[in-house]
Design a protein around this motif. Structure first.
Motif, PDB file in Angstrom:
ATOM      1  N   VAL A  73       1.773   1.714 -11.437  1.00  0.00           N
ATOM      2  CA  VAL A  73       0.583   1.051 -10.908  1.00  0.00           C
ATOM      3  C   VAL A  73       0.767   0.874  -9.405  1.00  0.00           C
ATOM      4  O   VAL A  73       1.741   0.250  -8.968  1.00  0.00           O
ATOM      5  N   VAL A  74      -0.148   1.419  -8.613  1.00  0.00           N
ATOM      6  CA  VAL A  74      -0.004   1.406  -7.160  1.00  0.00           C
ATOM      7  C   VAL A  74      -1.307   0.936  -6.516  1.00  0.00           C
ATOM      8  O   VAL A  74      -2.383   0.993  -7.120  1.00  0.00           O
ATOM      9  N   TRP A  75      -1.167   0.479  -5.273  1.00  0.00           N
ATOM     10  CA  TRP A  75      -2.311   0.166  -4.415  1.00  0.00           C
ATOM     11  C   TRP A  75      -2.426   1.260  -3.366  1.00  0.00           C
ATOM     12  O   TRP A  75      -1.436   1.640  -2.753  1.00  0.00           O
TER      13      TRP A  75
ATOM     14  N   LEU B 165       0.830  -1.201   0.000  1.00  0.00           N
ATOM     15  CA  LEU B 165       0.000   0.000   0.000  1.00  0.00           C
ATOM     16  C   LEU B 165       0.866   1.253   0.000  1.00  0.00           C
ATOM     17  O   LEU B 165       1.783   1.374   0.804  1.00  0.00           O
ATOM     18  N   VAL B 166       0.553   2.168  -0.892  1.00  0.00           N
ATOM     19  CA  VAL B 166       1.283   3.431  -1.006  1.00  0.00           C
ATOM     20  C   VAL B 166       0.497   4.524  -0.291  1.00  0.00           C
ATOM     21  O   VAL B 166      -0.733   4.597  -0.402  1.00  0.00           O
ATOM     22  N   GLN B 167       1.199   5.347   0.456  1.00  0.00           N
ATOM     23  CA  GLN B 167       0.563   6.464   1.144  1.00  0.00           C
ATOM     24  C   GLN B 167       0.096   7.509   0.132  1.00  0.00           C
ATOM     25  O   GLN B 167       0.781   7.780  -0.866  1.00  0.00           O
ATOM     26  N   ILE B 168      -1.069   8.094   0.384  1.00  0.00           N
ATOM     27  CA  ILE B 168      -1.589   9.110  -0.536  1.00  0.00           C
ATOM     28  C   ILE B 168      -0.658  10.303  -0.627  1.00  0.00           C
ATOM     29  O   ILE B 168      -0.483  10.893  -1.693  1.00  0.00           O
ATOM     30  N   LYS B 169      -0.013  10.651   0.472  1.00  0.00           N
ATOM     31  CA  LYS B 169       0.896  11.793   0.454  1.00  0.00           C
ATOM     32  C   LYS B 169       2.095  11.561  -0.460  1.00  0.00           C
ATOM     33  O   LYS B 169       2.758  12.524  -0.870  1.00  0.00           O
ATOM     34  N   ASP B 170       2.382  10.306  -0.801  1.00  0.00           N
ATOM     35  CA  ASP B 170       3.518   9.980  -1.660  1.00  0.00           C
ATOM     36  C   ASP B 170       3.144   9.935  -3.135  1.00  0.00           C
ATOM     37  O   ASP B 170       4.005   9.660  -3.978  1.00  0.00           O
ATOM     38  N   LEU B 171       1.873  10.179  -3.456  1.00  0.00           N
ATOM     39  CA  LEU B 171       1.437  10.176  -4.853  1.00  0.00           C
ATOM     40  C   LEU B 171       1.781  11.525  -5.484  1.00  0.00           C
ATOM     41  O   LEU B 171       1.058  12.503  -5.339  1.00  0.00           O
TER      42      LEU B 171
ATOM     43  N   ILE C 259     -13.997   2.590   3.762  1.00  0.00           N
ATOM     44  CA  ILE C 259     -12.580   2.369   3.493  1.00  0.00           C
ATOM     45  C   ILE C 259     -12.457   1.438   2.292  1.00  0.00           C
ATOM     46  O   ILE C 259     -13.077   0.376   2.264  1.00  0.00           O
ATOM     47  N   VAL C 260     -11.661   1.846   1.315  1.00  0.00           N
ATOM     48  CA  VAL C 260     -11.513   1.067   0.095  1.00  0.00           C
ATOM     49  C   VAL C 260     -10.036   0.853  -0.220  1.00  0.00           C
ATOM     50  O   VAL C 260      -9.180   1.649   0.164  1.00  0.00           O
ATOM     51  N   ASP C 261      -9.766  -0.239  -0.920  1.00  0.00           N
ATOM     52  CA  ASP C 261      -8.460  -0.498  -1.514  1.00  0.00           C
ATOM     53  C   ASP C 261      -8.598  -0.309  -3.014  1.00  0.00           C
ATOM     54  O   ASP C 261      -9.508  -0.888  -3.629  1.00  0.00           O
ATOM     55  N   ILE C 262      -7.714   0.471  -3.596  1.00  0.00           N
ATOM     56  CA  ILE C 262      -7.784   0.773  -5.019  1.00  0.00           C
ATOM     57  C   ILE C 262      -6.444   0.500  -5.672  1.00  0.00           C
ATOM     58  O   ILE C 262      -5.395   0.906  -5.164  1.00  0.00           O
ATOM     59  N   GLU C 263      -6.505  -0.213  -6.784  1.00  0.00           N
ATOM     60  CA  GLU C 263      -5.339  -0.353  -7.650  1.00  0.00           C
ATOM     61  C   GLU C 263      -5.551   0.558  -8.848  1.00  0.00           C
ATOM     62  O   GLU C 263      -6.607   0.521  -9.496  1.00  0.00           O
ATOM     63  N   GLY C 264      -4.570   1.388  -9.127  1.00  0.00           N
ATOM     64  CA  GLY C 264      -4.724   2.316 -10.230  1.00  0.00           C
ATOM     65  C   GLY C 264      -3.385   2.801 -10.757  1.00  0.00           C
ATOM     66  O   GLY C 264      -2.334   2.566 -10.152  1.00  0.00           O
ATOM     67  N   VAL C 265      -3.468   3.499 -11.864  1.00  0.00           N
ATOM     68  CA  VAL C 265      -2.291   4.063 -12.501  1.00  0.00           C
ATOM     69  C   VAL C 265      -2.221   5.549 -12.161  1.00  0.00           C
ATOM     70  O   VAL C 265      -3.212   6.274 -12.306  1.00  0.00           O
TER      71      VAL C 265
END
Length: 229
Positions: free
Chosen positions: A61-63, A47-53, A115-121
């Motif tokens: 491609v990240v989760w 899981l990647v932190q939103i602040k790191d996007l 709360i959701v898990d999302i895989e996206g580009v």
């Protein structure tokens, strides 16, 4: 909001009550409500932190795990705002190779604060996205799974809670009374302003623990009087 994510073997076990029309849905394995996570298997996603996007992660491609802050459906696409602490990012679910019409409808109907898990580009955007901390990028959703589904009707909405009572009375818009906020403190503390205040308090507390001999006390110093020398 990092945590133990569901393994791939559970991605196919979904609750279809939110969208029963799954016939001829080529993306039916890419969305749904996951069962309760019981740590029965070791997850293989990071899981990647939103602040790191940021733009540095463009085309990766990240989760991501976060809460649904807002959602807005428009035609064959749905715009989501994912929130993680005081950071948020826009996510786009659009009909295409990875998303069907049913998937877009499912995403649009997810209750706020779920709360959701999302895989996206991660994609760069030509114009900055207002209202999001991550203004230079957005997330193009390929998979979306609900980890914890919120109630359809919450005691208070965050958008109403941040609105001053005077301003709400003048404009005829909903506001949240103090007693309602205190009775639902768990939701109230999700406000960005309060989150920052308690984050600062936590850092001061940890600094205190670093400067003071922790063994002299068995109580965690929450009382402001105990923070004084």
């Amino acid at each position: 909001m990092p945590g133990v994510a569901a393994p791939r073997s559970q991605e196919r076990t979904r609750d279809s009550t939110m969208d029963p029309q799954l016939a001829d849905d080529y993306a039916k394995e890419r969305y749904g409500v996951l069962p309760l996570i019981q740590s029965q298997e070791k997850p293989d996603r990071v899981l990647v932190q939103i602040k790191d996007l940021t733009g540095v992660k463009a085309d990766e491609v990240v989760w991501v795990r976060g809460r649904i802050h807002t959602s807005r459906a428009k035609g064959k696409q749905c715009f989501l705002v994912l929130r993680q602490q005081q950071f948020n990012v826009q996510a786009l679910v659009a009909v295409g190779d990875h998303a069907s019409k049913q998937m877009v409808k499912f995403a649009a109907n997810i209750n706020k604060e779920s709360i959701v898990d999302i895989e996206g580009v991660v994609r760069k955007v030509p114009q900055k996205i207002g209202g999001c901390t991550q203004q230079d990028v957005e997330l193009h959703v390929q998979k979306i799974y609900v980890i914890s589904l919120a109630e359809p009707r919450l005691p208070l909405q965050l958008d109403d809670a941040v609105r001053p009572e005077v301003e709400g009375d003048e404009e005829g818009r909903a506001t949240v009374n103090q007693d309602t906020r205190l009775d639902n403190r768990v939701i109230d503390l999700r406000l960005t302003g309060l989150n920052l205040i308690f984050t600062g308090l936590e850092r001061v507390t940890m600094l205190y623990l670093g400067l003071h001999n922790v063994r002299q006390t068995s109580m965690f110093p929450r009382d402001p009087k105990r923070l004084t020398p």
